[in-house]
Scaffold this active site. Structure first.
Site, short mmCIF file in Angstrom:
data_model
loop_
_atom_site.label_atom_id
_atom_site.label_comp_id
_atom_site.label_asym_id
_atom_site.label_seq_id
_atom_site.Cartn_x
_atom_site.Cartn_y
_atom_site.Cartn_z
N ARG A 191 -10.80 1.60 0.10
CA ARG A 191 -10.21 0.82 1.20
C ARG A 191 -11.28 0.43 2.22
O ARG A 191 -11.32 -0.69 2.70
CB ARG A 191 -9.12 1.63 1.90
N GLU A 214 7.47 12.61 -3.96
CA GLU A 214 7.10 11.19 -4.07
C GLU A 214 6.94 10.75 -5.53
O GLU A 214 5.86 10.88 -6.11
CB GLU A 214 5.78 10.93 -3.32
N LYS A 226 10.33 10.39 -1.08
CA LYS A 226 9.44 9.25 -0.76
C LYS A 226 9.34 8.38 -2.01
O LYS A 226 8.43 8.54 -2.83
CB LYS A 226 8.06 9.77 -0.33
N SER A 263 4.78 2.15 0.65
CA SER A 263 4.71 0.69 0.63
C SER A 263 4.17 0.15 -0.70
O SER A 263 4.51 -0.97 -1.10
CB SER A 263 3.91 0.15 1.81
N GLY A 264 3.33 0.91 -1.36
CA GLY A 264 2.98 0.63 -2.75
C GLY A 264 2.18 -0.63 -3.05
O GLY A 264 2.13 -1.06 -4.20
N GLY A 265 1.61 -1.28 -2.03
CA GLY A 265 0.85 -2.50 -2.28
C GLY A 265 1.59 -3.75 -1.81
O GLY A 265 1.10 -4.87 -1.95
N ARG A 312 -0.94 1.99 3.42
CA ARG A 312 -1.53 0.66 3.57
C ARG A 312 -0.75 -0.25 4.52
O ARG A 312 -1.33 -0.96 5.34
CB ARG A 312 -1.67 -0.02 2.20
C1 5MM Z 1 1.55 5.47 -2.89
O1 5MM Z 1 0.62 6.00 -2.00
C2 5MM Z 1 1.12 6.71 -0.87
C3 5MM Z 1 1.73 5.78 0.13
O2 5MM Z 1 0.77 4.81 0.47
P1 5MM Z 1 1.13 3.25 0.43
O3 5MM Z 1 2.17 3.07 1.51
O4 5MM Z 1 -0.17 2.59 0.74
O5 5MM Z 1 1.66 2.95 -0.93
C4 5MM Z 1 -0.03 7.46 -0.22
O6 5MM Z 1 0.44 8.53 0.55
C5 5MM Z 1 -0.98 7.97 -1.27
O7 5MM Z 1 -0.36 9.00 -1.99
C6 5MM Z 1 -2.22 8.44 -0.54
O8 5MM Z 1 -2.83 7.33 0.05
C7 5MM Z 1 -3.19 9.22 -1.40
O9 5MM Z 1 -3.60 8.50 -2.48
P2 5MM Z 1 -4.73 9.11 -3.47
O10 5MM Z 1 -4.71 8.16 -4.60
O11 5MM Z 1 -6.00 9.12 -2.73
O12 5MM Z 1 -4.27 10.51 -3.85
#
Ligand code: 5MM
Length: 341
Positions: free
Chosen positions: A34, A178, A220, A262-264, A293
């Site tokens: 990021r 999640e 989540k 939010s997932g992208g 994100r």
């Molecule tokens: C799906 O990712 C989680 C939510 O983030 P978004 O809203 O950006 O989708 C997020 O909590 C994620 O699990 C963390 O950023 C940790 O990711 P990594 O891949 O570093 O374990």
């Protein structure tokens, strides 16, 4: 009826109306990705400064009830020497911790993963509690593709999620569960709905098998959306209708809250989708956000690693957070004002 526990109360506190959870738990590899897209060098110092910027943003604690941290941050101090966890606690924000060790290839299932991290988890939880964490998070990843997901991968991930959640509650944490169905692919929203439904059914069966107390957890999930390579983009009302239909079929009413990832999705899309769902309330569960994100994108780009941009980055973050607070009540208006709904 069993009496409400302290963990039940904490789950409600973390998801109280007008509040959400900030996911700031990017592992070093993820935050590096990021940062590099914004031209920011990734060092222990820049990670610390960036997270300090977020946690000290104006009106942060008015809207953010809890923050999911990465292990490094749980033990990190600000440039002035105050533990970041104390900074959160002083503001009345509850610190949480991502406890999984990431999604690893699942043997025998090409293209699919299982999230690891159960070995030694009980001992790690003891350390995390001493450091101030009060809730935990574990993310399972389910991919959609030709022939995917397989029931083997969905079941393996559900079993791990449930074992994690049971351990977390045993050690006095509220577990965030999640199961993320990825947006990647050319599938349409109907396919995302079908896979999300199967995944959530399997996860709740595993949670029941492992005697997880539903009142003391937070789900989540992903929102139900079109795949990223699908040319058609369903409008917020359709996303809301599909997501709510899936949740109603699979998530027991004993679960106090659903805090979406939010997932992208773009920040604006994620906020509008949450808002559209809450406009259709009341629901059996609170619907809020646990975005990474979609809360951080504007702030990270504005900061760009420069001290002179901190105030502007914090304003961008505060605006995004405030918009989502309104969306938890179905009162978001893209102009930035609360709508009368
Ligand atoms: C799906 O990712 C989680 C939510 O983030 P978004 O809203 O950006 O989708 C997020 O909590 C994620 O699990 C963390 O950023 C940790 O990711 P990594 O891949 O570093 O374990």
């Amino acid at each position: 009826m069993t009496p409400a526990t302290d963990l039940d109360q904490l789950a409600l506190q973390l998801t109280r109306p007008g509040h959400g959870i900030l996911a700031a738990d990017e592992s070093t590899a993820t935050i590096e990705k990021r940062f590099s897209s914004c031209g920011i060098p990734c060092t222990e110092e820049t990670r610390r400064d960036y997270r300090t910027l977020l946690f000290t943003a104006p009106r942060f604690a008015d809207v953010i009830a809890g923050v999911i941290l990465y292990e490094e941050t749980l033990f990190q101090k600000t440039a002035e020497g105050e533990p970041l966890v104390r900074l959160l606690e002083r503001a009345g924000v509850v610190p949480g911790i991502k406890v999984d060790k990431g999604a690893k290839p699942l043997a025998g299932y090409p293209g699919e993963t299982v999230t690891e991290g159960l070995d030694g988890l009980r001992e790690r939880l003891v350390r995390y509690r001493e450091a101030g964490a009060r809730f935990t998070k574990w993310r399972a990843v389910i991919a959609i593709g030709p022939g995917l997901p397989t029931s083997g991968a969905v079941e393996a991930n559900a079993e791990a999620l449930a074992r994690y959640a049971a351990l977390a509650q045993e050690q006095g944490f509220v577990p965030i569960v999640e199961p993320e169905v990825l947006m990647d692919g050319d599938h349409d929203i109907g396919r995302c709905a079908a896979v999300s439904e199967t995944t959530l059914r399997t996860v709740f069966a595993a949670l029941a098998r492992h005697r997880v107390r539903l009142e003391a957890m937070i789900l989540k999930p992903n929102m139900v959306v079109d795949g990223t390579k699908q040319p058609h983009r369903s409008p917020p009302e359709t996303v809301a209708a599909h997501t709510l239909a899936v949740l109603r079929k699979t998530v027991p009413a004993a679960v106090p809250a659903v805090a979406f990832l939010s997932g992208g999705q773009s920040p604006e899309e994620a906020t509008r989708h949450l808002d559209a769902m809450n406009r259709r309330g009341p629901h059996p569960w609170r619907l809020t956000f646990s975005f990474a994100r979609a809360l951080q994108d504007d702030a990270m780009r504005t900061w760009a690693g420069c001290a002179e941009n901190v105030a502007r980055a914090q304003d961008a973050f505060a605006r995004r957070v405030a918009g989502n607070a309104l969306a938890t009540q179905g009162r978001y208006d893209a102009s930035g004002k609360a709508s009368a709904a």
